[in-house]
Motif scaffolding. Structure first.
Motif, PDB file in Angstrom:
ATOM      1  N   LEU A 130       0.513  -1.523  -0.182  1.00  0.00           N
ATOM      2  CA  LEU A 130       0.094  -0.077   0.049  1.00  0.00           C
ATOM      3  C   LEU A 130       1.028   1.252   0.089  1.00  0.00           C
ATOM      4  O   LEU A 130       1.099   1.572   1.075  1.00  0.00           O
ATOM      5  N   ARG A 131       0.962   1.825  -1.247  1.00  0.00           N
ATOM      6  CA  ARG A 131       2.064   2.986  -1.493  1.00  0.00           C
ATOM      7  C   ARG A 131       1.197   4.700  -1.940  1.00  0.00           C
ATOM      8  O   ARG A 131       0.844   4.875  -1.294  1.00  0.00           O
ATOM      9  N   SER A 132       1.858   4.129  -3.254  1.00  0.00           N
ATOM     10  CA  SER A 132       0.855   5.592  -4.281  1.00  0.00           C
ATOM     11  C   SER A 132       0.298   5.103  -4.495  1.00  0.00           C
ATOM     12  O   SER A 132      -0.153   5.643  -5.654  1.00  0.00           O
ATOM     13  N   ALA A 133       0.085   3.920  -5.662  1.00  0.00           N
ATOM     14  CA  ALA A 133      -0.472   4.202  -6.252  1.00  0.00           C
ATOM     15  C   ALA A 133      -2.181   3.566  -6.246  1.00  0.00           C
ATOM     16  O   ALA A 133      -2.959   3.786  -5.116  1.00  0.00           O
ATOM     17  N   SER A 134      -3.620   4.153  -7.431  1.00  0.00           N
ATOM     18  CA  SER A 134      -4.568   4.580  -6.885  1.00  0.00           C
ATOM     19  C   SER A 134      -5.131   3.410  -6.718  1.00  0.00           C
ATOM     20  O   SER A 134      -5.660   3.062  -6.143  1.00  0.00           O
ATOM     21  N   THR A 135      -4.835   2.285  -7.162  1.00  0.00           N
ATOM     22  CA  THR A 135      -5.817   1.274  -6.706  1.00  0.00           C
ATOM     23  C   THR A 135      -4.628  -0.031  -5.393  1.00  0.00           C
ATOM     24  O   THR A 135      -4.994  -0.734  -5.315  1.00  0.00           O
ATOM     25  N   GLU A 136      -3.842   0.743  -4.941  1.00  0.00           N
ATOM     26  CA  GLU A 136      -2.823   0.208  -4.013  1.00  0.00           C
ATOM     27  C   GLU A 136      -3.854   0.700  -2.789  1.00  0.00           C
ATOM     28  O   GLU A 136      -2.637   1.946  -2.309  1.00  0.00           O
ATOM     29  N   ASN A 137      -4.888   0.980  -2.543  1.00  0.00           N
ATOM     30  CA  ASN A 137      -5.168   1.064  -1.277  1.00  0.00           C
ATOM     31  C   ASN A 137      -6.422   0.558  -0.819  1.00  0.00           C
ATOM     32  O   ASN A 137      -6.475  -0.672  -0.671  1.00  0.00           O
ATOM     33  N   PHE A 138      -6.670   1.302   0.658  1.00  0.00           N
ATOM     34  CA  PHE A 138      -8.443  -0.025   1.596  1.00  0.00           C
ATOM     35  C   PHE A 138      -9.232   0.963   2.437  1.00  0.00           C
ATOM     36  O   PHE A 138      -9.059   1.993   2.006  1.00  0.00           O
ATOM     37  N   THR A 139     -10.245   0.531   1.999  1.00  0.00           N
ATOM     38  CA  THR A 139     -11.614   1.352   2.645  1.00  0.00           C
ATOM     39  C   THR A 139     -11.511   0.189   4.064  1.00  0.00           C
ATOM     40  O   THR A 139     -11.740  -1.274   4.161  1.00  0.00           O
ATOM     41  N   ALA A 175     -19.841   1.796   4.710  1.00  0.00           N
ATOM     42  CA  ALA A 175     -18.019   2.129   4.502  1.00  0.00           C
ATOM     43  C   ALA A 175     -17.853   3.081   5.510  1.00  0.00           C
ATOM     44  O   ALA A 175     -18.594   4.414   5.110  1.00  0.00           O
ATOM     45  N   PHE A 176     -16.670   3.246   6.647  1.00  0.00           N
ATOM     46  CA  PHE A 176     -16.371   4.823   7.356  1.00  0.00           C
ATOM     47  C   PHE A 176     -15.448   5.042   6.545  1.00  0.00           C
ATOM     48  O   PHE A 176     -14.705   6.393   6.573  1.00  0.00           O
ATOM     49  N   GLY A 177     -14.226   4.734   5.930  1.00  0.00           N
ATOM     50  CA  GLY A 177     -13.345   5.526   5.549  1.00  0.00           C
ATOM     51  C   GLY A 177     -13.142   4.751   4.062  1.00  0.00           C
ATOM     52  O   GLY A 177     -12.676   3.700   4.426  1.00  0.00           O
ATOM     53  N   GLY A 178     -12.618   5.148   2.990  1.00  0.00           N
ATOM     54  CA  GLY A 178     -12.320   4.842   2.090  1.00  0.00           C
ATOM     55  C   GLY A 178     -10.851   5.431   1.351  1.00  0.00           C
ATOM     56  O   GLY A 178     -11.270   6.221   1.563  1.00  0.00           O
ATOM     57  N   ASN A 179     -10.314   5.186   0.373  1.00  0.00           N
ATOM     58  CA  ASN A 179      -9.087   5.293  -0.257  1.00  0.00           C
ATOM     59  C   ASN A 179      -8.108   5.926   0.535  1.00  0.00           C
ATOM     60  O   ASN A 179      -7.158   6.155  -0.220  1.00  0.00           O
ATOM     61  N   GLY A 180      -8.052   4.783   1.753  1.00  0.00           N
ATOM     62  CA  GLY A 180      -6.157   5.017   2.521  1.00  0.00           C
ATOM     63  C   GLY A 180      -5.511   4.575   2.129  1.00  0.00           C
ATOM     64  O   GLY A 180      -5.489   3.146   1.221  1.00  0.00           O
ATOM     65  N   CYS A 181      -4.797   5.177   1.458  1.00  0.00           N
ATOM     66  CA  CYS A 181      -2.614   4.998   1.224  1.00  0.00           C
ATOM     67  C   CYS A 181      -3.170   5.137  -0.185  1.00  0.00           C
ATOM     68  O   CYS A 181      -1.934   4.233  -0.621  1.00  0.00           O
ATOM     69  N   ASN A 182      -3.757   5.610  -0.807  1.00  0.00           N
ATOM     70  CA  ASN A 182      -3.692   6.610  -2.815  1.00  0.00           C
ATOM     71  C   ASN A 182      -2.036   7.313  -2.599  1.00  0.00           C
ATOM     72  O   ASN A 182      -2.737   7.792  -3.440  1.00  0.00           O
ATOM     73  N   ASN A 183      -2.100   7.634  -1.303  1.00  0.00           N
ATOM     74  CA  ASN A 183      -1.216   8.688  -1.928  1.00  0.00           C
ATOM     75  C   ASN A 183      -1.772  10.499  -1.479  1.00  0.00           C
ATOM     76  O   ASN A 183      -1.719  11.117  -2.470  1.00  0.00           O
ATOM     77  N   ASN A 184      -2.641  10.587  -1.318  1.00  0.00           N
ATOM     78  CA  ASN A 184      -3.545  11.498  -1.420  1.00  0.00           C
ATOM     79  C   ASN A 184      -4.625  11.799   0.299  1.00  0.00           C
ATOM     80  O   ASN A 184      -5.687  11.134   0.118  1.00  0.00           O
ATOM     81  N   THR A 185      -4.746  12.677   0.585  1.00  0.00           N
ATOM     82  CA  THR A 185      -5.293  12.958   1.993  1.00  0.00           C
ATOM     83  C   THR A 185      -6.353  13.934   1.516  1.00  0.00           C
ATOM     84  O   THR A 185      -7.479  13.771   2.925  1.00  0.00           O
TER      85      THR A 185
END
Length: 205
Positions: free
Chosen positions: A55-64, A71-81
């Motif tokens: 889980l680093r910088s790619a847009s598909t390297e994320n979690f919810t 769902a309470f939190g999405g797109n974690g770890c995609n390098n976009n706060t």
């Protein structure tokens, strides 16, 4: 025979979950059912968690993060706060980039308001699910145990794609049962009878 009385008491709940691991490439998910929780919540609920994996910088390297299917939190770890509802600290700064090194992981926090979480907590259990995107597809291993977010991540010699664990905390209002002396009901009855007799005597005078 004991009588019972009740009184409200404030208490803090803190319960850990995980660690849980996913041994298949993303997309995929890991879930854990947290039981034995007090449903009488009187504050917001906080989840402090650690995620590890590719889980680093790619847009598909994320979690919810979802609770009971919501769902309470999405797109974690995609390098976009700016597109998730929780902050993550990885590599020493809150930048929403999650370290691929399985022995470090990324620490995050999710705060859910009382009104939103209370209905889900009504049965005293919460099902937490971390769902990972298709980019979380590089197997990693944890070569040494480490503590994070209140849990211990153990050594994993088998390659896995992702993992998570952490702590749930909130305030609650418990009901304490206070035993009364066995003779208390009889004493109250006797006092009531005396008061009634005195009242009748006064009326006769």
């Amino acid at each position: 025979m004991m009588g019972l009385a009740s009184a409200g008491q404030a208490a803090s709940i803190s319960q850990t979950f995980g660690p849980i691991y996913g041994f298949a490439d993303g997309p995929g998910s890991v879930s854990t059912l947290v039981t034995g929780l007090d449903s009488n919540i009187t504050s917001d609920l906080t989840i402090d968690f650690t995620v590890i994996g590719d889980l680093r910088s790619a847009s598909t390297e994320n979690f919810t993060l979802s609770i009971d299917g919501t769902a309470f939190g999405g797109n974690g770890c995609n390098n976009n706060t700016g597109d998730d509802s929780f902050g993550l600290v990885a590599r020493g700064s809150a930048d929403d980039r999650c370290d691929q090194n399985g022995n470090r992981g990324a620490v995050g926090q999710l705060v859910i308001d009382q009104a939103s979480i209370a209905p889900l907590l009504s049965d005293g259990r919460l099902n937490l699910t971390f769902s990972y995107g298709p980019g979380a597809d590089n197997g990693i291993r944890t070569s040494a145990a480490f503590d994070s977010s209140g849990v211990t991540f153990g050594i994993q010699s088998t390659f896995f794609a992702f993992g998570a664990g952490g702590t749930i905390s909130y305030d609650t209002d418990t009901t304490a049962v206070i035993p009364l002396p066995a003779g208390a009901p009889l004493l109250l009855t006797g006092l009531a009878a005396l008061a009634l007799r005195r009242h009748r005597c006064k009326r006769r005078v």
